[in-house]
Design a protein around this motif. Structure first.
Motif, PDB file in Angstrom:
ATOM      1  N   GLY A  41       0.857  -1.174   0.000  1.00 45.37           N
ATOM      2  CA  GLY A  41       0.000   0.000   0.000  1.00 45.37           C
ATOM      3  C   GLY A  41       0.894   1.225   0.000  1.00 45.37           C
ATOM      4  N   VAL A  42       0.459   2.237  -0.734  1.00 45.74           N
ATOM      5  CA  VAL A  42       1.202   3.497  -0.770  1.00 45.74           C
ATOM      6  C   VAL A  42       0.252   4.599  -0.339  1.00 45.74           C
ATOM      7  CG1 VAL A  42       2.407   5.164  -2.234  1.00 45.74           C
ATOM      8  CG2 VAL A  42       2.750   2.710  -2.597  1.00 45.74           C
ATOM      9  N   LEU A  43       0.709   5.420   0.599  1.00 46.79           N
ATOM     10  CA  LEU A  43      -0.084   6.528   1.110  1.00 46.79           C
ATOM     11  C   LEU A  43       0.746   7.803   0.992  1.00 46.79           C
ATOM     12  CD1 LEU A  43      -2.346   6.474   4.163  1.00 46.79           C
ATOM     13  CD2 LEU A  43      -0.746   8.360   3.898  1.00 46.79           C
ATOM     14  N   LEU A  44       0.172   8.796   0.325  1.00 46.16           N
ATOM     15  CA  LEU A  44       0.842  10.077   0.147  1.00 46.16           C
ATOM     16  C   LEU A  44       0.032  11.148   0.849  1.00 46.16           C
ATOM     17  CD1 LEU A  44       3.024  11.858  -1.180  1.00 46.16           C
ATOM     18  CD2 LEU A  44       1.553  11.964  -3.200  1.00 46.16           C
ATOM     19  N   ALA A  45       0.583  11.669   1.941  1.00 44.14           N
ATOM     20  CA  ALA A  45      -0.147  12.675   2.704  1.00 44.14           C
ATOM     21  C   ALA A  45       0.480  14.057   2.565  1.00 44.14           C
ATOM     22  CB  ALA A  45      -0.210  12.285   4.170  1.00 44.14           C
ATOM     23  N   LYS A  46       1.736  14.146   2.579  1.00 44.23           N
ATOM     24  CA  LYS A  46       2.375  15.458   2.499  1.00 44.23           C
ATOM     25  C   LYS A  46       3.275  15.484   1.266  1.00 44.23           C
ATOM     26  CE  LYS A  46       1.804  16.736   7.255  1.00 44.23           C
ATOM     27  NZ  LYS A  46       0.846  16.124   7.840  1.00 44.23           N
ATOM     28  N   THR A  47       4.502  15.063   1.383  1.00 48.53           N
ATOM     29  CA  THR A  47       5.391  15.099   0.224  1.00 48.53           C
ATOM     30  C   THR A  47       5.936  13.729  -0.154  1.00 48.53           C
ATOM     31  OG1 THR A  47       7.247  15.682   1.655  1.00 48.53           O
ATOM     32  CG2 THR A  47       6.099  17.498   0.568  1.00 48.53           C
ATOM     33  N   GLU A  48       6.381  12.980   0.816  1.00 47.32           N
ATOM     34  CA  GLU A  48       6.980  11.678   0.542  1.00 47.32           C
ATOM     35  C   GLU A  48       5.959  10.562   0.745  1.00 47.32           C
ATOM     36  OE1 GLU A  48      10.109  11.008  -0.656  1.00 47.32           O
ATOM     37  OE2 GLU A  48      10.148  13.188  -0.888  1.00 47.32           O
ATOM     38  N   PRO A  49       5.883   9.647  -0.202  1.00 47.45           N
ATOM     39  CA  PRO A  49       4.944   8.530  -0.009  1.00 47.45           C
ATOM     40  C   PRO A  49       5.437   7.579   1.074  1.00 47.45           C
ATOM     41  CG  PRO A  49       6.189   8.245  -2.043  1.00 47.45           C
ATOM     42  CD  PRO A  49       6.576   9.579  -1.484  1.00 47.45           C
ATOM     43  N   ARG A  50       4.494   7.010   1.796  1.00 45.04           N
ATOM     44  CA  ARG A  50       4.792   5.984   2.791  1.00 45.04           C
ATOM     45  C   ARG A  50       4.407   4.644   2.174  1.00 45.04           C
ATOM     46  NH1 ARG A  50       5.839   7.802   7.920  1.00 45.04           N
ATOM     47  NH2 ARG A  50       5.364   5.749   8.748  1.00 45.04           N
ATOM     48  N   ILE A 152       6.222  -3.283  -8.428  1.00 46.49           N
ATOM     49  CA  ILE A 152       4.838  -3.146  -7.955  1.00 46.49           C
ATOM     50  C   ILE A 152       4.711  -1.895  -7.087  1.00 46.49           C
ATOM     51  CG2 ILE A 152       3.019  -4.189  -6.539  1.00 46.49           C
ATOM     52  CD1 ILE A 152       4.217  -6.946  -7.402  1.00 46.49           C
ATOM     53  N   VAL A 153       5.662  -1.673  -6.200  1.00 49.41           N
ATOM     54  CA  VAL A 153       5.645  -0.482  -5.346  1.00 49.41           C
ATOM     55  C   VAL A 153       5.752   0.779  -6.210  1.00 49.41           C
ATOM     56  CG1 VAL A 153       6.938   0.807  -3.586  1.00 49.41           C
ATOM     57  CG2 VAL A 153       6.469  -1.633  -3.267  1.00 49.41           C
ATOM     58  N   ALA A 154       6.620   0.741  -7.224  1.00 47.61           N
ATOM     59  CA  ALA A 154       6.772   1.899  -8.116  1.00 47.61           C
ATOM     60  C   ALA A 154       5.463   2.176  -8.859  1.00 47.61           C
ATOM     61  CB  ALA A 154       7.912   1.661  -9.102  1.00 47.61           C
ATOM     62  N   TYR A 155       4.820   1.121  -9.334  1.00 47.64           N
ATOM     63  CA  TYR A 155       3.529   1.282 -10.032  1.00 47.64           C
ATOM     64  C   TYR A 155       2.462   1.832  -9.081  1.00 47.64           C
ATOM     65  CZ  TYR A 155      -1.076   0.010 -11.677  1.00 47.64           C
ATOM     66  OH  TYR A 155      -2.402   0.050 -12.003  1.00 47.64           O
ATOM     67  N   CYS A 156       2.401   1.320  -7.884  1.00 47.49           N
ATOM     68  CA  CYS A 156       1.414   1.773  -6.903  1.00 47.49           C
ATOM     69  C   CYS A 156       1.658   3.242  -6.546  1.00 47.49           C
ATOM     70  CB  CYS A 156       1.470   0.885  -5.655  1.00 47.49           C
ATOM     71  SG  CYS A 156       0.100   1.110  -4.513  1.00 47.49           S
ATOM     72  N   THR A 157       2.915   3.623  -6.401  1.00 49.05           N
ATOM     73  CA  THR A 157       3.271   5.015  -6.125  1.00 49.05           C
ATOM     74  C   THR A 157       2.844   5.904  -7.286  1.00 49.05           C
ATOM     75  OG1 THR A 157       5.133   4.291  -4.759  1.00 49.05           O
ATOM     76  CG2 THR A 157       5.195   6.569  -5.558  1.00 49.05           C
ATOM     77  N   GLU A 158       3.056   5.424  -8.495  1.00 46.70           N
ATOM     78  CA  GLU A 158       2.624   6.170  -9.686  1.00 46.70           C
ATOM     79  C   GLU A 158       1.107   6.372  -9.673  1.00 46.70           C
ATOM     80  OE1 GLU A 158       2.155   5.384 -14.460  1.00 46.70           O
ATOM     81  OE2 GLU A 158       3.750   4.325 -13.403  1.00 46.70           O
ATOM     82  N   ASP A 159       0.363   5.320  -9.351  1.00 50.82           N
ATOM     83  CA  ASP A 159      -1.100   5.426  -9.273  1.00 50.82           C
ATOM     84  C   ASP A 159      -1.535   6.482  -8.255  1.00 50.82           C
ATOM     85  OD1 ASP A 159      -2.040   3.754 -11.227  1.00 50.82           O
ATOM     86  OD2 ASP A 159      -2.997   2.338  -9.858  1.00 50.82           O
ATOM     87  N   VAL A 160      -0.867   6.509  -7.113  1.00 45.96           N
ATOM     88  CA  VAL A 160      -1.207   7.482  -6.076  1.00 45.96           C
ATOM     89  C   VAL A 160      -0.927   8.898  -6.577  1.00 45.96           C
ATOM     90  CG1 VAL A 160      -0.580   8.321  -3.766  1.00 45.96           C
ATOM     91  CG2 VAL A 160      -0.969   5.886  -4.151  1.00 45.96           C
ATOM     92  N   ASN A 161       0.198   9.083  -7.261  1.00 52.36           N
ATOM     93  CA  ASN A 161       0.525  10.401  -7.799  1.00 52.36           C
ATOM     94  C   ASN A 161      -0.466  10.834  -8.877  1.00 52.36           C
ATOM     95  OD1 ASN A 161       2.791  11.164  -6.216  1.00 52.36           O
ATOM     96  ND2 ASN A 161       4.028   9.693  -7.335  1.00 52.36           N
ATOM     97  N   VAL A 162      -0.887   9.896  -9.726  1.00 49.18           N
ATOM     98  CA  VAL A 162      -1.904  10.192 -10.742  1.00 49.18           C
ATOM     99  C   VAL A 162      -3.213  10.567 -10.067  1.00 49.18           C
ATOM    100  CG1 VAL A 162      -3.353   9.149 -12.551  1.00 49.18           C
ATOM    101  CG2 VAL A 162      -0.870   8.799 -12.581  1.00 49.18           C
ATOM    102  N   MET A 163      -3.612   9.804  -9.066  1.00 49.76           N
ATOM    103  CA  MET A 163      -4.853  10.084  -8.342  1.00 49.76           C
ATOM    104  C   MET A 163      -4.809  11.488  -7.724  1.00 49.76           C
ATOM    105  SD  MET A 163      -6.544   8.012  -5.131  1.00 49.76           S
ATOM    106  CE  MET A 163      -5.441   6.688  -5.476  1.00 49.76           C
TER     107      MET A 163
END
Length: 176
Positions: A41-50, A152-163
């Protein structure tokens, strides 16, 4: 008040604008929320994804941050169901209950649900991305079968950034 459904659904994606947004997505081994395994799971709240490798860790973090409005794409139908199922499977009914309350409460915006409620049809995250001039690299089906956790983590991070970009554009235009 006498407000029509279309007028109410117009703002489903705009709730709690005064609170900070946290965008998240999950990658799993399948599409059945109560049968798949949690990959990340990737969560982006401020600047850096967790990055989270267990649902319990992710939900524990979310529960510790009640000041966020969580933004998902298909979170009601999938992401929150996966989190609840994984927490229950790990004998954490308290976290499963938190997930259920957050999913339907006023601290969650599901962009896909809001769009569907407003327009009457489904649209993919990739469709939104293309309207803003960018394209996703993979899709969830490819991630589900991959064994390359870093990819997979890179793809999930990309999805979060797109969202996040889709949501920010909707907020600016006041239209989803």
């Amino acid at each position: 008040p006498n407000t029509s459904t279309s007028q109410r659904s117009k703002f489903l994606w705009y709730i709690n604008a005064a609170m900070p947004y946290a965008y998240f997505d999950l990658e799993t081994t399948g599409v059945e929320a109560d049968k798949c395994d949690f990959t990340c799971g990737v969560l982006l709240a401020k600047t850096e994804p967790r990055i989270f490798y267990t649902a319990v860790d992710m939900v524990t973090y979310m529960k510790a941050h009640p000041d966020f409005v969580y933004v998902t794409f298909n979170g009601l139908s999938f992401d929150f169901r996966v989190l609840a199922a994984q927490c229950a499977k790990n004998k954490r009914p308290d976290l499963a209950a938190f997930v259920a309350e957050t999913a339907v409460g006023n601290c969650h915006v599901d962009l896909m649900f809001a769009f569907t409620a407003q327009h009457g049809y489904f649209s993919s995250l990739d469709s939104f991305a293309m309207q803003l001039g960018f394209k996703k690299s993979w899709n969830g089906a490819e991630a589900a079968v991959s064994k390359d956790v870093a990819a997979i983590v890179a793809y999930c991070t990309e999805d979060v950034n797109v969202m996040k970009k889709v949501h920010k554009a909707a907020l600016e235009k006041r239209y989803l």
